[in-house]
Enzyme design. Structure first.
Site, PDB file in Angstrom:
ATOM      1  N   ASP A 171       0.872  -1.169   0.000  1.00  0.00           N
ATOM      2  CA  ASP A 171       0.000   0.000   0.000  1.00  0.00           C
ATOM      3  C   ASP A 171       0.923   1.237   0.000  1.00  0.00           C
ATOM      4  O   ASP A 171       2.126   1.116   0.251  1.00  0.00           O
ATOM      5  CB  ASP A 171      -0.866  -0.026   1.265  1.00  0.00           C
ATOM      6  CG  ASP A 171      -1.605   1.274   1.484  1.00  0.00           C
ATOM      7  OD1 ASP A 171      -2.252   1.753   0.544  1.00  0.00           O
ATOM      8  OD2 ASP A 171      -1.521   1.821   2.607  1.00  0.00           O
ATOM      9  N   ASP A 225      -0.201   5.200   0.866  1.00  0.00           N
ATOM     10  CA  ASP A 225      -0.468   6.205   1.907  1.00  0.00           C
ATOM     11  C   ASP A 225      -0.618   5.541   3.274  1.00  0.00           C
ATOM     12  O   ASP A 225      -1.460   4.667   3.461  1.00  0.00           O
ATOM     13  CB  ASP A 225      -1.729   6.992   1.559  1.00  0.00           C
ATOM     14  CG  ASP A 225      -1.545   7.764   0.267  1.00  0.00           C
ATOM     15  OD1 ASP A 225      -0.597   8.560   0.200  1.00  0.00           O
ATOM     16  OD2 ASP A 225      -2.340   7.561  -0.671  1.00  0.00           O
ATOM     17  N   GLU A 241      -0.762  11.378   4.802  1.00  0.00           N
ATOM     18  CA  GLU A 241      -2.123  11.927   4.877  1.00  0.00           C
ATOM     19  C   GLU A 241      -2.194  13.295   5.558  1.00  0.00           C
ATOM     20  O   GLU A 241      -2.625  14.271   4.955  1.00  0.00           O
ATOM     21  CB  GLU A 241      -3.075  10.933   5.571  1.00  0.00           C
ATOM     22  CG  GLU A 241      -3.296   9.645   4.791  1.00  0.00           C
ATOM     23  CD  GLU A 241      -4.107   9.819   3.493  1.00  0.00           C
ATOM     24  OE1 GLU A 241      -4.405  10.958   3.101  1.00  0.00           O
ATOM     25  OE2 GLU A 241      -4.416   8.799   2.860  1.00  0.00           O
ATOM     26  N   GLY A 258      -9.609  10.425  -3.311  1.00  0.00           N
ATOM     27  CA  GLY A 258      -9.778  11.859  -3.111  1.00  0.00           C
ATOM     28  C   GLY A 258     -11.085  12.408  -3.675  1.00  0.00           C
ATOM     29  O   GLY A 258     -11.773  13.197  -3.017  1.00  0.00           O
ATOM     30  N   LYS A 259     -11.453  11.987  -4.876  1.00  0.00           N
ATOM     31  CA  LYS A 259     -12.694  12.494  -5.482  1.00  0.00           C
ATOM     32  C   LYS A 259     -13.906  11.995  -4.684  1.00  0.00           C
ATOM     33  O   LYS A 259     -14.840  12.749  -4.423  1.00  0.00           O
ATOM     34  CB  LYS A 259     -12.811  12.039  -6.949  1.00  0.00           C
ATOM     35  CG  LYS A 259     -11.760  12.678  -7.852  1.00  0.00           C
ATOM     36  CD  LYS A 259     -11.999  12.335  -9.316  1.00  0.00           C
ATOM     37  CE  LYS A 259     -11.685  10.896  -9.667  1.00  0.00           C
ATOM     38  NZ  LYS A 259     -10.264  10.525  -9.549  1.00  0.00           N
ATOM     39  N   ARG A 286     -13.845  11.218  -1.583  1.00  0.00           N
ATOM     40  CA  ARG A 286     -13.811  11.898  -0.273  1.00  0.00           C
ATOM     41  C   ARG A 286     -14.429  13.298  -0.379  1.00  0.00           C
ATOM     42  O   ARG A 286     -15.166  13.712   0.505  1.00  0.00           O
ATOM     43  CB  ARG A 286     -12.349  11.968   0.216  1.00  0.00           C
ATOM     44  CG  ARG A 286     -12.199  12.332   1.678  1.00  0.00           C
ATOM     45  CD  ARG A 286     -10.754  12.093   2.135  1.00  0.00           C
ATOM     46  NE  ARG A 286     -10.383  10.707   1.962  1.00  0.00           N
ATOM     47  CZ  ARG A 286      -9.180  10.278   1.543  1.00  0.00           C
ATOM     48  NH1 ARG A 286      -8.211  11.142   1.289  1.00  0.00           N
ATOM     49  NH2 ARG A 286      -8.942   8.996   1.400  1.00  0.00           N
ATOM     50  N   HIS A 306     -10.011  18.128  -7.714  1.00  0.00           N
ATOM     51  CA  HIS A 306      -9.082  17.065  -7.334  1.00  0.00           C
ATOM     52  C   HIS A 306      -7.782  17.135  -8.131  1.00  0.00           C
ATOM     53  O   HIS A 306      -6.701  16.878  -7.580  1.00  0.00           O
ATOM     54  CB  HIS A 306      -9.756  15.690  -7.507  1.00  0.00           C
ATOM     55  CG  HIS A 306      -8.922  14.562  -6.991  1.00  0.00           C
ATOM     56  ND1 HIS A 306      -8.297  13.657  -7.813  1.00  0.00           N
ATOM     57  CD2 HIS A 306      -8.562  14.227  -5.722  1.00  0.00           C
ATOM     58  CE1 HIS A 306      -7.608  12.800  -7.079  1.00  0.00           C
ATOM     59  NE2 HIS A 306      -7.747  13.114  -5.801  1.00  0.00           N
ATOM     60  N   ASP A 355      -1.857  -0.318   6.031  1.00  0.00           N
ATOM     61  CA  ASP A 355      -1.912   0.426   7.291  1.00  0.00           C
ATOM     62  C   ASP A 355      -3.339   0.653   7.786  1.00  0.00           C
ATOM     63  O   ASP A 355      -3.508   1.200   8.876  1.00  0.00           O
ATOM     64  CB  ASP A 355      -1.266   1.815   7.125  1.00  0.00           C
ATOM     65  CG  ASP A 355      -2.159   2.747   6.334  1.00  0.00           C
ATOM     66  OD1 ASP A 355      -2.494   2.402   5.185  1.00  0.00           O
ATOM     67  OD2 ASP A 355      -2.559   3.794   6.874  1.00  0.00           O
TER      68      ASP A 355
HETATM   69  C1  XBP Z   1      -5.182   6.404   0.450  1.00  0.00           C
HETATM   70  C2  XBP Z   1      -6.342   7.079  -0.141  1.00  0.00           C
HETATM   71  C3  XBP Z   1      -6.155   8.176  -1.106  1.00  0.00           C
HETATM   72  C4  XBP Z   1      -5.371   9.357  -0.522  1.00  0.00           C
HETATM   73  C5  XBP Z   1      -5.492  10.582  -1.381  1.00  0.00           C
HETATM   74  O1  XBP Z   1      -4.786   5.397  -0.429  1.00  0.00           O
HETATM   75  O2  XBP Z   1      -7.474   6.709   0.154  1.00  0.00           O
HETATM   76  O3  XBP Z   1      -7.418   8.626  -1.520  1.00  0.00           O
HETATM   77  O4  XBP Z   1      -5.922   9.689   0.747  1.00  0.00           O
HETATM   78  O5  XBP Z   1      -5.068  10.350  -2.701  1.00  0.00           O
HETATM   79  P1  XBP Z   1      -3.878   4.106   0.017  1.00  0.00           P
HETATM   80  P2  XBP Z   1      -5.979  10.802  -3.950  1.00  0.00           P
HETATM   81  O6  XBP Z   1      -3.840   3.982   1.505  1.00  0.00           O
HETATM   82  O7  XBP Z   1      -4.597   2.967  -0.666  1.00  0.00           O
HETATM   83  O8  XBP Z   1      -2.509   4.358  -0.565  1.00  0.00           O
HETATM   84  O9  XBP Z   1      -6.499  12.179  -3.637  1.00  0.00           O
HETATM   85  O10 XBP Z   1      -5.052  10.787  -5.129  1.00  0.00           O
HETATM   86  O11 XBP Z   1      -7.098   9.805  -4.050  1.00  0.00           O
HETATM   87 MG    MG Z   2      -3.036   3.206   3.248  1.00  0.00          MG
END
Ligand code: XBP
Ligand code: MG
Length: 248
Positions: free
Chosen positions: A15, A17, A24, A59-60, A62, A88, A189
């Site tokens: 993964d 983020d 984040e 993100g979109k 969210r 976004h 995570d």
């Molecule tokens: C984390 C997410 C992403 C990020 C924002 O992804 O849910 O939406 O928060 O990135 P992961 P974007 O833990 O699967 O890596 O705005 O590009 O969606």
């Molecule tokens: Mg993650």
């Protein structure tokens, strides 16, 4: 009970983020707020609110969830999907600039683990909800300019119809790798990520992050505070342990 015939480890799926880096709070959240300012919106996602919004991956998605719950007056505008997509895109632009500052670093143990996997000929891949450009920027600015090529497959963002916790992104990545789920391990995570990997049949290690430490990680093969102690022996052991099947 029947015999145990274990699997061999072929690939580790990361993964992004929260797992590779704590992106984040000081990365994505900041970039969203910068985009809101660019669009003359008086919105501010503070650290606590952002933690709640993280329940929605993407993100979109969210932003849309935020509108539905906090700014419903925006929902009736013409061209809502396009407007969200532009907002976004602006957020992504800010996130990429933030990555270039080098302030977001890899979590402890990540670099060493990736090096160990490469040295031992274990394939590595990415399975993330975030936008593909974000992944490349994070990798280039932390592991080095050539590092995106180290990953056999990078599965990210809108390449699949349903984001985590749906299994789509993990399924897509193992399909691209041409590997059965049993030969892979995912590292995640969050509970959304864990559910996604498990739903694709992939054993999962969880290294919880700032926003996810209180989540319920039942189903995880291993839960670690960080990746500093994870080594090849442990990874091989996890993948080789198979649930006992009843004998006939
Ligand atoms: C984390 C997410 C992403 C990020 C924002 O992804 O849910 O939406 O928060 O990135 P992961 P974007 O833990 O699967 O890596 O705005 O590009 O969606
Ligand atoms: Mg993650």
């Amino acid at each position: 009970m029947g015999a145990l015939d274990g699997y061999t480890l072929s690939a580790v799926l990361f993964d992004v983020d929260g797992t590779l880096a704590d992106t984040e709070r000081d990365g994505h959240r900041v970039a969203f707020n910068q985009a809101f300012r660019d669009f003359d919106l008086d919105w501010h996602w503070d650290v606590t609110l952002y933690g709640e919004l993280l329940a929605i991956t993407g993100g979109k998605e969210r932003i849309r969830h935020y509108l539905q719950n906090y700014r419903p007056e925006f929902l009736s505008q013409n061209g809502l999907d396009q407007w969200i997509a532009e907002l976004h895109r602006t957020k992504t632009h800010h996130f990429l600039n933030l990555m270039k500052t080098g302030e977001i670093q890899l979590r402890p143990g990540v670099m060493n683990l990736i090096q160990q996997l490469r040295t031992n000929g274990i394939r590595i891949a990415i399975a993330t909800t975030t936008t593909p450009e974000n992944v490349i920027a994070l990798l280039e600015n932390t592991l080095g300019i050539d590092s995106p090529d180290w990953f056999d497959v990078i599965g990210a963002g809108d390449i699949v119809p349903h984001k985590k916790p749906a299994p789509d992104i993990y399924q897509w990545v193992i399909d691209q790798l041409g590997l059965p789920a049993e030969h892979c391990i995912a590292i995640e995570d969050s509970v959304n990520g864990l559910e996604s990997a498990l739903a694709a049949g992939i054993k999962t290690i969880v290294t919880s992050s700032e926003y996810t430490h209180a989540q319920n990680f039942s189903g995880a093969s291993l839960i670690l505070p960080d990746l500093t102690r994870l080594d090849m022996e442990e990874l091989h052991k996890l993948v080789s342990v198979q649930a006992e099947t009843p004998s006939d």
